[in-house]
Design an enzyme around this catalytic site. Structure first.
Site, mmCIF file in Angstrom:
data_model
loop_
_atom_site.group_PDB
_atom_site.id
_atom_site.type_symbol
_atom_site.label_atom_id
_atom_site.label_comp_id
_atom_site.label_asym_id
_atom_site.label_seq_id
_atom_site.Cartn_x
_atom_site.Cartn_y
_atom_site.Cartn_z
ATOM 1 N N LYS A 87 8.195 11.495 -4.707
ATOM 2 C CA LYS A 87 8.924 10.356 -4.116
ATOM 3 C C LYS A 87 10.221 10.861 -3.468
ATOM 4 C CE LYS A 87 8.303 6.410 -4.268
ATOM 5 N NZ LYS A 87 7.561 5.495 -3.365
ATOM 6 N N THR B 61 12.273 4.886 -5.847
ATOM 7 C CA THR B 61 12.480 4.674 -7.279
ATOM 8 C C THR B 61 13.755 5.342 -7.789
ATOM 9 O OG1 THR B 61 11.567 5.352 -9.419
ATOM 10 C CG2 THR B 61 10.868 6.642 -7.558
ATOM 11 N N GLU C 238 13.772 7.022 -10.305
ATOM 12 C CA GLU C 238 13.344 8.243 -11.005
ATOM 13 C C GLU C 238 13.694 9.505 -10.225
ATOM 14 O OE1 GLU C 238 9.633 8.090 -13.077
ATOM 15 O OE2 GLU C 238 9.594 5.910 -13.049
HETATM 16 N N1 LIG Z 1 6.429 -0.360 -10.495
HETATM 17 C C1 LIG Z 1 7.699 -0.025 -10.614
HETATM 18 O O1 LIG Z 1 8.314 -0.270 -11.650
HETATM 19 C C2 LIG Z 1 8.424 0.625 -9.448
HETATM 20 C C3 LIG Z 1 9.806 0.807 -9.550
HETATM 21 C C4 LIG Z 1 10.493 1.383 -8.459
HETATM 22 C C5 LIG Z 1 9.790 1.762 -7.335
HETATM 23 N N2 LIG Z 1 8.448 1.594 -7.279
HETATM 24 C C6 LIG Z 1 7.772 1.986 -6.033
HETATM 25 O O2 LIG Z 1 7.218 0.804 -5.486
HETATM 26 C C7 LIG Z 1 6.011 1.094 -4.792
HETATM 27 C C8 LIG Z 1 4.899 0.210 -5.312
HETATM 28 O O3 LIG Z 1 4.735 0.439 -6.710
HETATM 29 P P1 LIG Z 1 3.639 -0.364 -7.550
HETATM 30 O O4 LIG Z 1 4.103 -0.382 -8.947
HETATM 31 O O5 LIG Z 1 3.305 -1.624 -6.862
HETATM 32 O O6 LIG Z 1 2.405 0.641 -7.421
HETATM 33 P P2 LIG Z 1 0.843 0.416 -7.606
HETATM 34 O O7 LIG Z 1 0.299 1.688 -8.159
HETATM 35 O O8 LIG Z 1 0.560 -0.852 -8.334
HETATM 36 O O9 LIG Z 1 0.325 0.215 -6.100
HETATM 37 C C9 LIG Z 1 0.273 1.263 -5.179
HETATM 38 C C10 LIG Z 1 -0.614 0.823 -4.018
HETATM 39 O O10 LIG Z 1 -0.611 1.871 -3.030
HETATM 40 C C11 LIG Z 1 -1.942 2.088 -2.585
HETATM 41 N N3 LIG Z 1 -2.051 3.478 -2.112
HETATM 42 C C12 LIG Z 1 -1.982 4.618 -2.859
HETATM 43 N N4 LIG Z 1 -2.123 5.698 -2.052
HETATM 44 C C13 LIG Z 1 -2.269 5.226 -0.794
HETATM 45 C C14 LIG Z 1 -2.427 5.856 0.478
HETATM 46 N N5 LIG Z 1 -2.502 7.192 0.586
HETATM 47 N N6 LIG Z 1 -2.514 5.076 1.579
HETATM 48 C C15 LIG Z 1 -2.472 3.714 1.489
HETATM 49 N N7 LIG Z 1 -2.333 3.066 0.306
HETATM 50 C C16 LIG Z 1 -2.223 3.812 -0.819
HETATM 51 C C17 LIG Z 1 -2.803 1.810 -3.819
HETATM 52 O O11 LIG Z 1 -4.151 1.540 -3.463
HETATM 53 C C18 LIG Z 1 -2.077 0.610 -4.420
HETATM 54 O O12 LIG Z 1 -2.547 -0.596 -3.862
HETATM 55 C C19 LIG Z 1 5.774 2.579 -4.988
HETATM 56 O O13 LIG Z 1 6.189 3.272 -3.862
HETATM 57 C C20 LIG Z 1 6.611 2.954 -6.202
HETATM 58 O O14 LIG Z 1 7.037 4.293 -6.139
HETATM 59 C C21 LIG Z 1 7.758 1.044 -8.310
#
Ligand SMILES: NC(=O)c1ccc[n+]([C@@H]2O[C@H](COP(=O)([O-])OP(=O)(O)OC[C@H]3O[C@@H](n4cnc5c(N)ncnc54)[C@H](O)[C@@H]3O)[C@@H](O)[C@H]2O)c1
Length: 334
Positions: free
Chosen positions: A156, A125, A127
Site C-alpha cells: 500500500k 491505510t 498501516e
Molecule cells: N477495511 C479497512 O479497515 C480499511 C482501512 C483503511 C484502508 N482500507 C483500504 O480501503 C480499500 C478497500 O478495503 P476493503 O476493506 O473494502 O477491502 P476488500 O478486501 O473488502 O475489497 C477489495 C476489493 O478490491 C477488489 N480487487 C482486488 N484486487 C483487484 C484488482 N487487481 N483489480 C480490481 N479489483 C480488485 C476485490 O475483488 C474486492 O472487491 C483498500 O484499498 C484498503 O487498503 C481498508
C-alpha cells in the site's frame, strides 16, 4: 458526475457506491472490480436495476483493460481496489499485493494523466506508518514517516508513494487518504469483527493473537465514506488526509464487546501465537481533514457496533453464500 470506482464489490467500496448513488441523484457510477475471493456482487444486489450503476469485471493492474474503460470519459476515479488481508500477505505471499496495491495504483495514475481526468482519490491505510507504542499517547499525522511492517502495508505504501510522485512530477490531481480500521456491514468475514461475531455466534472459540492487547482505532464505515466524499469534492490535489475515529480499542476489548452483545461467555476467548510483524498500536490524528474539509465522525461506537453485530446476525445467509462460493474459504484473523 461520472465516477469510476475500483474495488467496489468489496466492503468499503460497496458501502461507498450506495452512499454516492443515494446522496447524488444525478451521479453515475461504474464499478470496476476483479472479483477476487473478497469481491462480492451480493453486496450490491439491490443496485442491479439501477440505470445509474454499471459493473465491469477487470483488473486495475491490467493496463489495456484500465485504458479501455477510462478512455470512455470519467470525471473522477476512486481507487478502493486492493488485496487487503494482512495474514494472506504474510502466509500466501506478497506477489498479488504488489501487483494490485502498487502496480495497480500506477496503472490508474497513468490513465488518469493520459485521459486528463480531473480527480483521483487513492484509498490507503494507516498501516503504512507502522506501529506506535502501546503505552504512548502519540498519533500518526500526515507527516509521520512510512515504516510498514507487513507486506500488505508495504505494498500500500508503494502505491501511495507513486501517487506522491505522479503529483510532484506530472501534477496528476490525486489525493490520498490514510484511514484506520473500519467496521460495519458487508465486511468479508475473515476480518476481525465479522470473524469474531461468527465464531462466537456458533459457540466456537474466539482466537486472539498474542496477548490480545494490540490496539486499533475503529471507525464506522459510513463515516469513512463521508470523508472520501469530501476528499472527492473538496480535497486539494497532492494532499494527504488522515482519517480516524479517535476510538482506540484493544482486540481483547473488541472480543469482549462482541461476546457481551451476543450473550456469550468470555471463556470462548483463546490466545494463539502472535502474528509475525504484528503492529502494536495504531492511532490517527484526523485534525487536518476536520480543519480543512470539515469532516468529523457522526457515528457513536457503542450504537454502531451494536447495529453492526445485529446486521451480521440478521444476514447470516450473506455469509453462507460466501462460504458456498468459496470452496476453500479459510478465515484468518485480521
Ligand atoms: N477495511 C479497512 O479497515 C480499511 C482501512 C483503511 C484502508 N482500507 C483500504 O480501503 C480499500 C478497500 O478495503 P476493503 O476493506 O473494502 O477491502 P476488500 O478486501 O473488502 O475489497 C477489495 C476489493 O478490491 C477488489 N480487487 C482486488 N484486487 C483487484 C484488482 N487487481 N483489480 C480490481 N479489483 C480488485 C476485490 O475483488 C474486492 O472487491 C483498500 O484499498 C484498503 O487498503 C481498508
Amino acid at each position: 458526475m461520472k465516477l469510476f470506482i475500483t474495488g467496489g464489490a468489496g466492503f468499503i467500496g460497496s458501502n461507498f457506491i450506495k452512499h454516492i448513488l443515494q446522496k447524488y441523484p444525478e451521479y453515475q457510477v461504474t464499478n470496476f472490480d476483479k472479483l477476487t475471493y473478497a469481491g462480492n456482487l451480493d453486496n450490491l444486489a439491490d443496485l442491479e436495476n439501477n440505470t445509474r450503476y454499471k459493473f465491469i469485471k477487470g483488473d486495475v493492474a491490467d493496463e489495456k483493460q484500465v485504458n479501455e474503460v477510462l478512455s470512455q470519459g470519467f470525471d473522477a476515479v476512486v481507487n478502493f481496489a486492493a488485496e487487503t488481508h494482512v495474514d494472506r500477505s504474510i502466509h500466501a505471499g506478497a506477489r498479488d499485493f504488489v501487483l494490485t496495491n502498487t502496480l495497480g495504483v500506477q496503472t490508474i495514475l497513468d490513465a488518469v494523466r493520459k485521459y486528463e481526468i480531473k480527480k483521483m482519490v487513492q484509498i490507503s491505510t494507516d498501516e503504512v506508518y507502522g506501529s506506535l507504542e502501546l503505552e504512548a499517547k502519540d498519533q500518526f499525522t500526515e507527516s509521520t514517516p512510512f515504516q510498514p511492517n507487513v507486506p500488505y502495508a508495504a505494498a500500500k505504501a508503494g502505491g501511495d508513494l507513486m501517487c506522491r510522485a505522479a503529483f510532484n512530477t506530472y501534477k496528476v490531481p490525486v489525493v490520498v487518504s490514510h484511514c484506520s480500521n473500519n467496521y460495519g456491514p458487508y465486511q468479508f468475514p475473515e476480518k476481525l469483527i465479522p470473524f469474531f461475531i461468527f465464531k462466537a455466534s456458533k459457540d466456537e472459540s474466539v482466537p486472539l493473537y498474542g496477548d490480545g492487547k494490540n490496539v486499533r482505532d475503529w471507525l464506522y464505515v459510513l463515516d469513512h465514506c463521508e470523508a472520501i466524499d469530501l476528499m472527492l469534492h473538496k480535497g486539494v490535489a497532492g494532499e494527504v488526509y488522515n482519517i480516524g475515529g479517535n476510538n482506540e480499542k484493544s482486540n481483547l476489548e473488541i472480543a469482549k464487546i462482541i461476546l457481551q452483545e451476543l450473550g456469550k461467555p468470555e471463556s470462548l476467548i483463546t490466545f494463539v501465537a502472535d502474528r509475525p510483524g504484528h503492529d502494536r498500536r495504531y492511532a490517527i490524528d484526523a485534525s487536518k481533514i476536520s480543519r480543512e474539509l470539515g469532516w468529523k465522525p457522526k457515528y457513536n461506537f457503542e450504537s454502531a457496533i451494536h447495529e453492526t453485530i445485529e446486521w451480521y446476525m440478521k444476514n447470516q445467509d450473506w455469509v453462507k453464500r460466501i462460504e458456498e462460493r468459496k470452496a476453500q474459504f479459510n478465515p484468518h484473523l485480521s
